[in-house]
Design an enzyme around this catalytic site. Structure first.
Site, PDB file in Angstrom:
ATOM      1  N   ASP A 154      14.181 -17.875  23.035  1.00  0.00           N
ATOM      2  CA  ASP A 154      14.995 -18.540  22.026  1.00  0.00           C
ATOM      3  C   ASP A 154      14.913 -20.045  22.311  1.00  0.00           C
ATOM      4  O   ASP A 154      14.335 -20.480  23.319  1.00  0.00           O
ATOM      5  CB  ASP A 154      16.437 -18.004  22.025  1.00  0.00           C
ATOM      6  CG  ASP A 154      17.124 -18.278  20.680  1.00  0.00           C
ATOM      7  OD1 ASP A 154      16.619 -19.098  19.894  1.00  0.00           O
ATOM      8  OD2 ASP A 154      18.174 -17.659  20.412  1.00  0.00           O
TER       9      ASP A 154
HETATM   10  C1  NOJ Z   1      18.418 -20.235  17.901  1.00  0.00           C
HETATM   11  C2  NOJ Z   1      18.893 -18.912  17.413  1.00  0.00           C
HETATM   12  O1  NOJ Z   1      19.618 -18.262  18.433  1.00  0.00           O
HETATM   13  C3  NOJ Z   1      17.783 -17.989  16.957  1.00  0.00           C
HETATM   14  O2  NOJ Z   1      18.366 -16.870  16.333  1.00  0.00           O
HETATM   15  C4  NOJ Z   1      16.850 -18.692  16.039  1.00  0.00           C
HETATM   16  O3  NOJ Z   1      15.854 -17.811  15.589  1.00  0.00           O
HETATM   17  C5  NOJ Z   1      16.254 -19.886  16.770  1.00  0.00           C
HETATM   18  N1  NOJ Z   1      17.322 -20.795  17.138  1.00  0.00           N
HETATM   19  C6  NOJ Z   1      15.205 -20.616  15.943  1.00  0.00           C
HETATM   20  O4  NOJ Z   1      15.794 -21.311  14.919  1.00  0.00           O
END
Ligand code: NOJ
Length: 754
Positions: free
Chosen positions: A300
């Protein structure tokens, strides 16, 4: 130019890394868990093809170490992408939209880097690209996997034609935490429901072959147990037993891997002391080992770097040395793999095999996407606005997601001949708030704003006078608008009060410590009630709210969630009975925030709540149980479920099979939908089992007076559970079956597992 990497030269640090990984929870769990899990057959990836693997191996054989590390890097801006491309070290880009921009970046990768490996372009296409569907939590309420599949099919087509290859969806985090804003992004509190919806969505995005120009590679996220965040505070610690990890949080991921999901995203939380991004037990042993996942794991956002703040790593090199061997293949935003990969390899803290495995997985997804044949998108086909067909699909989906919580009188549906309607409440004229969190391009300059509730009502009742009065804001304290709202209510035949949450109040980093209606909205409902005129309440929100006041005081309450771009029309469809609501709650609605966590699939305790006995599990100051239970939802008609039958009274633990059937009859005066739900309980087991577990559901549409027999097939998989060594057990004994229209179903039968 550096020579390609030699495959024979693999370092032998693996043992060191495995030992390190297995320290802490990994080691604890691996003692019995990993061994037993790894002994179970790995899920076969239906898309395995030797020609693709051969192609990946050939490419891998030509790559230098720097090129390999470059494939592991994902960046989130055009500037970062150009900078990384200049050094030839970039695998993918996310959050950049626009076909021309994406093509421009791809031209650099394909024409100016040595091996011409195309970039993969990702985006959070969560519940729509230009056409926003209802939020995923709402889709869970449809109890209709076809709703999730339709959203994914429409979104995949729009996004892929606009140059996106890869979506960061479906989110499938089971949670018992309504304070957690990200409850909006998943399917609620039940692993079976979440699994069915997630699989439908994966199939909708990917189809049979995600190289198709209408499909996307999907990403199962967030791996894993993110929904267990303590106190519902986003990114917070999760301490979870092995049995609960496997019985509650992992099932949707297992099901998605079996459905061929292309990628998985690691979660921000720790899992019993080891952050997911450094957790070899969940990523390496369970996901890639036991489940046989062949796609790649993406971190993430800065998740690898965050291992430092978590306290698992001392610096970036340490973080990379923990994450790569644990099983994170691609690093999002932070750059520790490219920075420290060479050094870590020299220091034997990571191995060539680990790097190759990560690169191989990423290249395989690029091959499967067809990017080597078709790296560019046809800019003339870019989708910048919803098509009429997509809007119609979104409107229909939103109607299927709404849950009628209460309808006394009944006040609903409203007569189409109504002469005047007062729309009151701050969300009555809301536009983008109806899209909810992660609105794709739904808040961008390219998109049409959602239809407001007031406009939807005007369109549904063209002969009526429809007024709109906000009365207050969503979270302000000013009540000076109440008088005007009351005046509007007094002047109208009926008032529709639209209250709830803004889009920003749920989703990522949007935890709330209090889940009442924000601001003075409840007082606005009270002020409306004071007029003595008929009214109904429509809720627009991304999580369960504590609404005992509404339950006690509003004649009707319709849970519309964040319904998407056609929200106003879809709400009007339900208010006027064009659509008979048939959604059911995918999550319990607490009476008060102090009751959280409250969920239907809880354990019994040795002292189940008994109002007549003080020394039982309950609160002194609150009635036990939720305000509205999981699976609850009313209709404008009524249903009866009876005739429960089991095809056998014994189920052999190996290869057994029992057919459960029941008859559902529409006993009211109009056509409608009912969701027949099947729950099981194992009253005596070596690990105490939930009082009920959903194991089947089917949404049926029945004409007035019509009946249908609904059947479910149960196998040992439905009655078994994982123990604290992560072993799946099917134990002999009695199993109770409950069939009905919510988790409070009373129709029951039993059988014996032998
Ligand atoms: C953080 C989020 O937790 C995740 O769900 C998302 O896909 C990513 N950022 C990318 O934007």
């Amino acid at each position: 130019m550096e020579q390609p990497e030699s495959h024979e030269a693999a370092a032998t640090a693996d043992g060191v890394n495995r030992r390190r990984l297995l320290a802490g929870v990994g080691g604890l769990l691996a003692a019995g868990g990993a061994a037993s899990l790894l002994a179970s057959p790995a899920a076969a990836d239906p898309s395995t093809r030797p020609d693709r693997d051969g192609r990946v191996e050939a490419l891998l054989g030509k790559m230098t170490l720097e090129e390999k590390l470059g494939q592991l890097q994902l960046v989130g801006t055009e500037t970062a992408a150009r900078a990384a491309l200049a050094t030839g070290q970039l695998g993918g880009v996310f959050s950049v939209v626009g076909a021309a921009k994406l093509n421009a970046l791809q031209h650099i990768a394909v024409e100016q880097t040595r091996l011409r490996i195309p970039l993969i372009f990702g985006l959070d296409v969560i519940h729509g690209y230009t056409t926003n569907f209802p939020i995923p939590l709402a889709q869970g309420a449809s109890f209709d996997p076809a709703v999730a599949a339709t959203d994914a099919t429409v979104a995949a087509k729009e996004a892929r034609r606009s140059g996106i290859h890869w979506t960061y969806a479906p989110m499938m985090d089971v949670t018992h935490e309504p304070r957690w804003g990200r409850i909006a992004e998943g399917y609620g509190e039940d692993p079976h429901l979440a699994s069915r919806m997630a699989v439908a969505k994966v199939r909708g995005y990917q189809g049979d072959d995600y190289s198709s120009p209408d499909r996307l590679a999907a990403c199962a996220k967030h791996f894993v147990a993110y929904g267990g965040a303590e106190g519902g505070r986003d990114y917070n610690t999760v301490d979870v037993s092995l049995q609960r990890l496997h019985n509650l949080y992992l099932p949707p991921f297992k099901a998605s891997v079996e459905a061929g999901v292309a990628t998985v995203m690691a979660s921000f939380n720790t899992i019993s002391g080891v952050p997911a991004h450094g957790n070899g037990y969940v990523l390496h042993d369970v996901l890639k080992g036991a489940y046989g996942f062949r796609g790649f794991v993406v971190s993430d956002y800065t998740g690898v770097e965050e291992l430092i703040l978590h306290g698992l790593a001392g610096d970036g090199a340490d973080a990379a040395a923990a994450a790569l061997p644990a099983g994170v293949d691609m690093e999002m935003v932070s750059t520790n793999y490219v920075r420290y990969g060479r050094r870590l390899l020299a220091e034997h803290r990571i191995t060539r095999d680990q790097i190759d495995d990560a690169v191989r997985r990423i290249l395989l997804v690029k091959v499967k996407l067809g990017l080597f044949e078709h790296p560019y998108v046809d800019e003339s086909g870019e989708v910048k606005a919803p098509s009429p067909a997509a809007l119609a699909a979104s409107r229909q989906a939103a109607g299927r997601c709404m849950v009628l919580l209460k309808n006394d009188g009944p006040v609903l549906p409203l007569a189409k001949s109504v002469r005047s309607v007062a729309v009151v409440g701050p969300l009555g004229a809301a536009t983008y708030d109806l899209n909810g969190t992660w609105a794709g391009l739904g808040t961008g300059a390219w998109t049409t704003p959602p239809v407001t509730v007031a406009d939807g009502i005007k369109a549904a009742a063209p002969g009526a006078t429809v007024t709109f009065t906000a009365g207050c804001t969503v979270d302000g304290t000013d009540t000076s608008g109440f008088a005007a709202a009351q005046q509007a209510a007094r002047a109208a035949d009926v008032t529709v009060v639209v209250v709830g949450e803004t889009a920003a109040m749920s989703g990522e980093a949007a935890a709330r410590s209090n889940i009442d209606l924000p601001g003075v909205q409840q007082q606005l409902v009270a002020a409306t009630k004071e007029t003595g005129k008929p009214f109904v309440v429509v809720l627009v929100n991304g999580r369960p709210l504590t609404i005992p006041y509404l339950h006690d005081n509003a004649p009707a309450v319709l849970e519309a969630w964040a319904p998407g771009v056609q929200g106003g029309h879809a709400i009007a469809d339900v208010l006027f009975g064009v659509v008979n609501p048939g959604g059911k709650l995918p999550v319990s609605f607490p009476r008060a925030v102090g009751q959280i966590p409250i969920y239907y699939n809880h354990e019994n305790t040795g002292r189940p709540a008994d109002p007549a006995n003080k020394y039982t599990s309950k609160y002194l100051d609150l009635e036990s149980g939720p305000l509205y239970e999981f699976g609850h939802g009313l209709s404008y008609t009524t249903f009866r479920v009876d005739g429960l039958r089991l095809s056998a009274t014994r189920m052999p633990a190996r290869g057994g099979r029992i057919q459960v059937s029941a008859q559902v009859t529409n006993t009211g005066g109009r056509a409608g939908d009912e969701v027949v739900q099947l729950y099981l309980r194992d009253p005596v087991a070596s690990i105490v089992q939930p009082v009920r577990r959903l194991r089947g559901f089917e949404r049926v549409t029945l004409a007035a007076g019509a009946s249908e027999t609904v059947s479910f097939t149960l196998t040992p998989e439905d009655v078994g559970f994982y123990d604290n060594a992560a072993r799946f057990r099917v134990e002999p004994g009695e199993i109770e079956v409950y069939v009905g229209t919510s988790s409070a179903a009373t129709l029951t039968a039993r059988f014996t597992v032998t």
